[in-house]
Design an enzyme around this catalytic site. Sequence first.
Site, PDB file in Angstrom:
ATOM      1  N   ASP A  36       0.816  -1.217   0.000  1.00 25.56           N
ATOM      2  CA  ASP A  36       0.000   0.000   0.000  1.00 25.56           C
ATOM      3  C   ASP A  36       0.846   1.261   0.000  1.00 25.56           C
ATOM      4  O   ASP A  36       2.013   1.241   0.363  1.00 25.56           O
ATOM      5  CB  ASP A  36      -0.826   0.038   1.290  1.00 25.56           C
ATOM      6  CG  ASP A  36      -2.133  -0.685   1.119  1.00 25.56           C
ATOM      7  OD1 ASP A  36      -2.453  -1.074  -0.007  1.00 25.56           O
ATOM      8  OD2 ASP A  36      -2.829  -0.853   2.145  1.00 25.56           O
ATOM      9  N   LYS A  58      -2.103   0.848  -7.772  1.00 31.89           N
ATOM     10  CA  LYS A  58      -2.178   0.785  -9.228  1.00 31.89           C
ATOM     11  C   LYS A  58      -3.268  -0.166  -9.693  1.00 31.89           C
ATOM     12  O   LYS A  58      -3.618  -0.208 -10.866  1.00 31.89           O
ATOM     13  CB  LYS A  58      -0.833   0.302  -9.798  1.00 31.89           C
ATOM     14  CG  LYS A  58       0.246   1.350  -9.789  1.00 31.89           C
ATOM     15  CD  LYS A  58       0.777   1.592 -11.206  1.00 31.89           C
ATOM     16  CE  LYS A  58       1.721   2.772 -11.250  1.00 31.89           C
ATOM     17  NZ  LYS A  58       3.096   2.362 -10.954  1.00 31.89           N
ATOM     18  N   MET A 173      -7.870   9.283   9.300  1.00 37.77           N
ATOM     19  CA  MET A 173      -8.444   9.823   8.061  1.00 37.77           C
ATOM     20  C   MET A 173      -9.311  11.044   8.342  1.00 37.77           C
ATOM     21  O   MET A 173     -10.375  11.201   7.766  1.00 37.77           O
ATOM     22  CB  MET A 173      -9.298   8.747   7.359  1.00 37.77           C
ATOM     23  CG  MET A 173      -8.518   7.514   7.009  1.00 37.77           C
ATOM     24  SD  MET A 173      -9.563   6.131   6.511  1.00 37.77           S
ATOM     25  CE  MET A 173     -10.113   5.493   8.085  1.00 37.77           C
TER      26      MET A 173
HETATM   27  N1  SAH Z   1      -4.238   0.356   8.935  1.00 39.63           N
HETATM   28  C1  SAH Z   1      -3.680   1.659   9.195  1.00 39.63           C
HETATM   29  C2  SAH Z   1      -4.665   2.767   8.983  1.00 39.63           C
HETATM   30  C3  SAH Z   1      -5.062   2.953   7.568  1.00 39.63           C
HETATM   31  S1  SAH Z   1      -6.224   4.222   7.348  1.00 39.63           S
HETATM   32  C4  SAH Z   1      -3.142   1.691  10.623  1.00 39.63           C
HETATM   33  O1  SAH Z   1      -3.360   0.767  11.383  1.00 39.63           O
HETATM   34  O2  SAH Z   1      -2.453   2.646  10.961  1.00 39.63           O
HETATM   35  C5  SAH Z   1      -5.240   5.546   6.808  1.00 39.63           C
HETATM   36  C6  SAH Z   1      -5.094   6.571   7.897  1.00 39.63           C
HETATM   37  O3  SAH Z   1      -4.156   6.143   8.855  1.00 39.63           O
HETATM   38  C7  SAH Z   1      -4.543   7.891   7.419  1.00 39.63           C
HETATM   39  O4  SAH Z   1      -5.564   8.700   6.871  1.00 39.63           O
HETATM   40  C8  SAH Z   1      -4.037   8.478   8.703  1.00 39.63           C
HETATM   41  O5  SAH Z   1      -5.088   8.974   9.475  1.00 39.63           O
HETATM   42  C9  SAH Z   1      -3.506   7.252   9.404  1.00 39.63           C
HETATM   43  N2  SAH Z   1      -2.055   7.073   9.208  1.00 39.63           N
HETATM   44  C10 SAH Z   1      -1.432   6.039   8.669  1.00 39.63           C
HETATM   45  N3  SAH Z   1      -0.097   6.205   8.705  1.00 39.63           N
HETATM   46  C11 SAH Z   1       0.104   7.393   9.289  1.00 39.63           C
HETATM   47  C12 SAH Z   1       1.251   8.143   9.656  1.00 39.63           C
HETATM   48  N4  SAH Z   1       2.477   7.705   9.405  1.00 39.63           N
HETATM   49  N5  SAH Z   1       1.076   9.314  10.264  1.00 39.63           N
HETATM   50  C13 SAH Z   1      -0.135   9.785  10.552  1.00 39.63           C
HETATM   51  N6  SAH Z   1      -1.251   9.133  10.235  1.00 39.63           N
HETATM   52  C14 SAH Z   1      -1.143   7.951   9.617  1.00 39.63           C
END
Ligand code: SAH
Length: 505
Positions: A36, A58, A173
């Site tokens: 991803d 993609k 998000m």
């Molecule tokens: N499965 C992922 C979340 C995916 S949803 C997890 O467990 O973290 C995508 C959201 O995750 C983004 O919109 C943001 O809110 C958050 N996110 C993921 N990586 C991030 C990062 N490095 N810094 C801040 N927010 C992050």
Amino acid sequence: MSNGIVYLVGAGPGDPSLITVRGVDCLKKADVVVYDYLANEQLLNHAPESAERIYAGKIGGRHNQGQDEINNVLVEKGKAGKVVVRLKGGDPFVFGRGGEECEALRDAGVPFEVVPGVTAAVGAAAYAGIPLTHRDITASVAFVTGQEGKDKNESTVDWDRLSLGGGTVVFYMGVTTLRRNMQRMLEHGRPADTPVALIRWATTPCQQILTGTLADIADRAEESGFKPPAITIVGEVVALREKLQWFDKRTLCGKKIIVTRAAEQAGEFSGKLSARGATVLECPTISLVEPESWQLLDLAIRDLHNYNWLILTSGNAVRFFFQRLESLGLDARALAQCRICAVGPKTADEVRTFGIKPDLVPTDFKAEGVVEEFSRLDMHNSRVLYPRADKARDLIPSELKRLGAHVDSPVAYRNIFPERLPPETLFALEKRSVDCITFTSSSTVQNLAAMLGDELMFDLLKGVIVASIGPITSKSCRDLGLKVDIEPAAYTLDALTEALEAHFK
Ligand code: SAH
């Protein structure tokens, strides 16, 4: 029967060292990796070179349709007997659609396993210095999607419960919907002065933090043009950051520094800089290769018992010399009659790895220092072997000759320069986003000039702090028209690192 299996692996929040050991094990045996946007691309280096790498972004076009197509790819590859790693940012089961992918695999009869990861909320909180719970402040934490109910009038989030009671709330998000969500918490009773933190690209060198309150964070985010991906932490615990922040306090935090060493050698220095928070751009300017002919070194090696001294002035000299010794069918015993001078503690350590204790380790690492040590000894008529780089200075052999020694200085290795800069380094220079460039030998700066041409180098380095390891390297910089801003008193990587810290303090 096929042996296909799909591992849903949590890549962690960004810092590539925050993946689990099990996650790395899965990557190591992967035939296919489907990854991803939020999974750090460096993690792909754990997979075998032969593994097929598929960027999930993609696959397919629109969001939902894309998900079906990702599911199909996983099912197809699994059924074809492949070991598939589905690498997802954070944790696969926290807003990661891991549940949907597992359902599809189960329906298709493809075996799967789930490897958890550090989810963004947990990673961001740790690197921002915000404990999500605290015995004196709050006993609960909720992870909430910021997108919930976006297209519906009714939200299924229980805003009353989230807002009252004082638990920590983390929105994923939620940048584009920040204003609406903060408003909802206010309307449902959370005090307007509740501290809020937005954390973007958490745990990476680009981590950015914006703090405020429920009442003003949306305005602040708008004013500063704050962009996704970020998480939002709401709760009294956010105030602890004042005391507990550490990541952004590291001495080189946020600095972009170019390291120009040989590719094989860059790791150590880069490690020191990134441990202090710098973003390191490696820019190999040197490749070390064999001499054009081994003839002179071979002659000397076969005659080693007739030498009184062997002088090794760098780790490279040590490695190339011993490699050659070995390929001639000899080992350390060939040096039994010969005393060994290792210049600098690192070189001495390298010599020790061959089971040999150096007889002389000059404390001053410059050629002048070496000569001074020898001037205290009776060198008259002694035979000295000094295997060197093709472009080494002539000072040691000429001065030792003046002391009456017979010196042979065959070339043991050559420095050549790569044809071009790595694209990300060139891009950063062109964008003027580089803070500092480091040179750890004359050849690093001379080769960079040869790679870019003097004029382009001069132009690209305008406004970039130049750090040089010592006076000889500094002179080479100045000869090429560069102004040296940082030069440590001792010629070591540790001293250079400290000088950089002092400069950026
Ligand atoms: N499965 C992922 C979340 C995916 S949803 C997890 O467990 O973290 C995508 C959201 O995750 C983004 O919109 C943001 O809110 C958050 N996110 C993921 N990586 C991030 C990062 N490095 N810094 C801040 N927010 C992050």
